[in-house]
Design a protein around this motif. Structure first.
Motif, PDB file in Angstrom:
ATOM      1  N   CYS A  36       0.835  -1.203   0.000  1.00  0.00           N
ATOM      2  CA  CYS A  36       0.000   0.000   0.000  1.00  0.00           C
ATOM      3  C   CYS A  36       0.873   1.257   0.000  1.00  0.00           C
ATOM      4  O   CYS A  36       1.872   1.325   0.695  1.00  0.00           O
ATOM      5  CB  CYS A  36      -0.895  -0.012   1.244  1.00  0.00           C
ATOM      6  SG  CYS A  36      -1.888   1.476   1.422  1.00  0.00           S
ATOM      7  N   THR A  37       0.480   2.223  -0.803  1.00  0.00           N
ATOM      8  CA  THR A  37       1.224   3.484  -0.834  1.00  0.00           C
ATOM      9  C   THR A  37       0.362   4.649  -0.369  1.00  0.00           C
ATOM     10  O   THR A  37       0.790   5.792  -0.377  1.00  0.00           O
ATOM     11  CB  THR A  37       1.701   3.805  -2.265  1.00  0.00           C
ATOM     12  OG1 THR A  37       0.557   3.798  -3.122  1.00  0.00           O
ATOM     13  CG2 THR A  37       2.701   2.781  -2.756  1.00  0.00           C
ATOM     14  N   GLY A  38      -0.857   4.338   0.037  1.00  0.00           N
ATOM     15  CA  GLY A  38      -1.807   5.422   0.292  1.00  0.00           C
ATOM     16  C   GLY A  38      -1.854   5.897   1.723  1.00  0.00           C
ATOM     17  O   GLY A  38      -2.138   7.055   1.996  1.00  0.00           O
ATOM     18  N   GLY A  69      -4.347  -2.716   3.917  1.00  0.00           N
ATOM     19  CA  GLY A  69      -3.942  -1.473   3.260  1.00  0.00           C
ATOM     20  C   GLY A  69      -5.017  -0.405   3.356  1.00  0.00           C
ATOM     21  O   GLY A  69      -5.961  -0.525   4.131  1.00  0.00           O
ATOM     22  N   CYS A  70      -4.867   0.651   2.543  1.00  0.00           N
ATOM     23  CA  CYS A  70      -5.824   1.758   2.614  1.00  0.00           C
ATOM     24  C   CYS A  70      -7.048   1.467   1.752  1.00  0.00           C
ATOM     25  O   CYS A  70      -8.072   2.112   1.869  1.00  0.00           O
ATOM     26  CB  CYS A  70      -5.171   3.052   2.148  1.00  0.00           C
ATOM     27  SG  CYS A  70      -4.904   3.111   0.353  1.00  0.00           S
ATOM     28  N   ALA A  71      -6.938   0.496   0.858  1.00  0.00           N
ATOM     29  CA  ALA A  71      -8.026   0.074  -0.025  1.00  0.00           C
ATOM     30  C   ALA A  71      -8.336   1.073  -1.135  1.00  0.00           C
ATOM     31  O   ALA A  71      -9.206   0.822  -1.963  1.00  0.00           O
ATOM     32  CB  ALA A  71      -9.300  -0.263   0.750  1.00  0.00           C
ATOM     33  N   ILE A  72      -7.658   2.229  -1.175  1.00  0.00           N
ATOM     34  CA  ILE A  72      -7.989   3.192  -2.241  1.00  0.00           C
ATOM     35  C   ILE A  72      -6.803   3.615  -3.099  1.00  0.00           C
ATOM     36  O   ILE A  72      -6.986   4.150  -4.180  1.00  0.00           O
ATOM     37  CB  ILE A  72      -8.679   4.466  -1.678  1.00  0.00           C
ATOM     38  CG1 ILE A  72      -7.873   5.026  -0.514  1.00  0.00           C
ATOM     39  CG2 ILE A  72     -10.108   4.162  -1.256  1.00  0.00           C
ATOM     40  CD1 ILE A  72      -8.392   6.361  -0.007  1.00  0.00           C
ATOM     41  N   CYS A  73      -5.594   3.386  -2.638  1.00  0.00           N
ATOM     42  CA  CYS A  73      -4.450   3.819  -3.447  1.00  0.00           C
ATOM     43  C   CYS A  73      -4.335   2.918  -4.685  1.00  0.00           C
ATOM     44  O   CYS A  73      -5.007   1.899  -4.798  1.00  0.00           O
ATOM     45  CB  CYS A  73      -3.161   3.783  -2.628  1.00  0.00           C
ATOM     46  SG  CYS A  73      -2.543   2.114  -2.334  1.00  0.00           S
ATOM     47  N   CYS A 132      -3.376  -0.729  -3.873  1.00  0.00           N
ATOM     48  CA  CYS A 132      -4.476  -1.501  -3.272  1.00  0.00           C
ATOM     49  C   CYS A 132      -5.541  -1.851  -4.307  1.00  0.00           C
ATOM     50  O   CYS A 132      -6.040  -2.977  -4.330  1.00  0.00           O
ATOM     51  CB  CYS A 132      -5.120  -0.739  -2.116  1.00  0.00           C
ATOM     52  SG  CYS A 132      -4.132  -0.756  -0.604  1.00  0.00           S
TER      53      CYS A 132
HETATM   54 ZN    ZN Z   1      -3.386   1.424  -0.305  1.00  0.00          ZN
END
Ligand code: ZN
Length: 390
Positions: A52-54, A86-90, A93
């Motif tokens: 994840c990168t978000g 993870g953030c689920a939106i980046c 993800c």
């Molecule tokens: Zn993410």
């Protein structure tokens, strides 16, 4: 849309969160549990956490215990928190949700390529697209034996020689890993023994004993249990998978979302066949049963074995209920919608016939993935069921 049932695998979730928080991931996990309870979802959630990168997480932060070193010394703390799922939106993800992240390699049992491509790895693209759309359904595969072959594992090992493309962690997810051929498992061993840097393996299985002990012993085991009925009911309702009788579906599903969806959408695979076999046995219709079994003489390909596995697992659950009824316990049945039939069978059959049938069904379940001819498995099982007819 709410998160999937991983939320309700609290023990597994806690274990994984603890490992992430303490930055002590092993090189390989083995997720063990029944079909359709969230093992693959958990593997993806781990992959998202690591790529994840978000959020505040730092991709590439060293989460792994290096072999032979103290985790606390080899893994300097990073500023960010790493969150399971993870953030689920980046971008990472969302691509992972579609199985389209270059550093996350997912493989599942597929039909072997036919000549002239024999010996090449199977192409998982189509199966992964299906999985992304239908996380708790199985694709219809009607031909060929299903396995993860040596060519598939060699292709993965080849890719492990390169650094992760996006600088995060490479995660190799092997679904239904018990269907790796023995050659494939042996080809995987070296990578499990000397894991390449920045790589995590996650193997999922409902039959850990089908894996080589050498493979099992190199993985940290995480257990997944059946899901509670109310979780299944709300999953079906939230996604509009209507049945009209969610609670009954949830009971019949025995903790498996995959099974619940099948039931809600048109019946339990293999159940009609299992009930038919039982009724032939109880009524002494040997000729009909053996003619039906003989129809499988030349049908032993992968799709047929999947069908047979469904039938035999259904029969196993019916026989479990008959055995429970015969034991005289106040029964809590796996097949409450068939209570009348099962109690009739249990009461009329001689003592111990239910237990004998249960053992025969269990043996047949164990044989269905072997090379034994399906017709022979069915015929032998039928003979063992006939004492139920008194
Ligand atoms: Zn993410």
């Amino acid at each position: 849309m709410s998160a999937g049932p991983l939320l309700d695998q609290s023990r597994a979730r806690a274990l994984l969160e603890r490992a992430l928080a303490s930055r002590e991931l092993p090189p390989a996990y083995l997720f063990i549990g029944p079909h359709g309870v969230g093992k693959e979802e958990a593997a993806l959630a781990l992959a998202r956490a690591l790529n994840c990168t978000g959020g505040t997480a730092q991709p590439g932060s060293d989460l792994f215990v290096e072999a032979g070193s103290e985790a606390t010394e080899s893994c300097p703390p990073t500023s960010g928190e790493v969150v399971l799922g993870g953030c689920a939106i980046c971008s990472a993800c969302t691509r992972l949700e579609r199985y389209r992240h270059p550093d996350v390699l997912v493989r599942m049992p597929l039909p072997r390529p036919r000549p002239p491509k024999e010996g090449e790895p199977a192409d998982p693209t189509e199966a992964l697209a299906f999985k992304a759309d239908n996380p708790y359904r199985d694709p219809e595969i009607t031909s060929g034996g299903l396995s993860i072959g040596i060519a598939d594992i060699r292709e993965i090992v080849r890719q492990l020689a390169y650094a992760p493309v996006e600088g995060g962690k490479r995660v190799v997810i092997l679904c239904q890993s018990e269907r790796m051929t023995e050659e494939a498992q042996n080809a995987l061993l070296k990578s499990l023994e000397e894991p390449p840097p920045h790589t995590l393996f996650v193997l999922t299985t409902h039959r850990p004993n089908a894996l080589l002990p050498t493979v099992r012993s190199r993985c940290r085991v995480v257990g997944f249990g059946p899901l509670p009925s109310d979780v299944i009911v709300s999953y079906l309702q939230e996604r509009g998978i209507a049945s009209g009788d969610e609670m009954n579906v949830a009971i019949l599903a025995r903790g498996s979302l995959k099974r619940a969806i099948s039931i809600a959408e048109g019946g339990v695979p293999g159940r009609e066949e299992a009930l038919q076999l039982l009724s032939w046995a109880v009524d002494g219709q040997r000729r009909e049963a053996l003619a039906w079994a003989a129809g499988y003489t030349f049908k032993s390909a992968g799709g047929m074995r999947t069908e047979a596995r469904n039938t035999l697992e259904e029969l196993l659950s019916l026989m479990r209920d008959v055995a429970v009824i015969q034991s005289g316990d106040e029964p809590s049945l796996l097949n409450p919608d068939r209570a009348d039939l099962l109690q009739r069978v249990g009461r009329h059959a001689p003592d111990g016939a239910g237990l004998g049938a249960l053992m025969a069904a269990a043996e047949a379940c164990g044989e269905v993935d072997s090379n034994i001819n399906l017709a022979l498995i069915y015929a032998t099982l039928f003979e063992a069921l006939t004492p139920l007819g008194g």
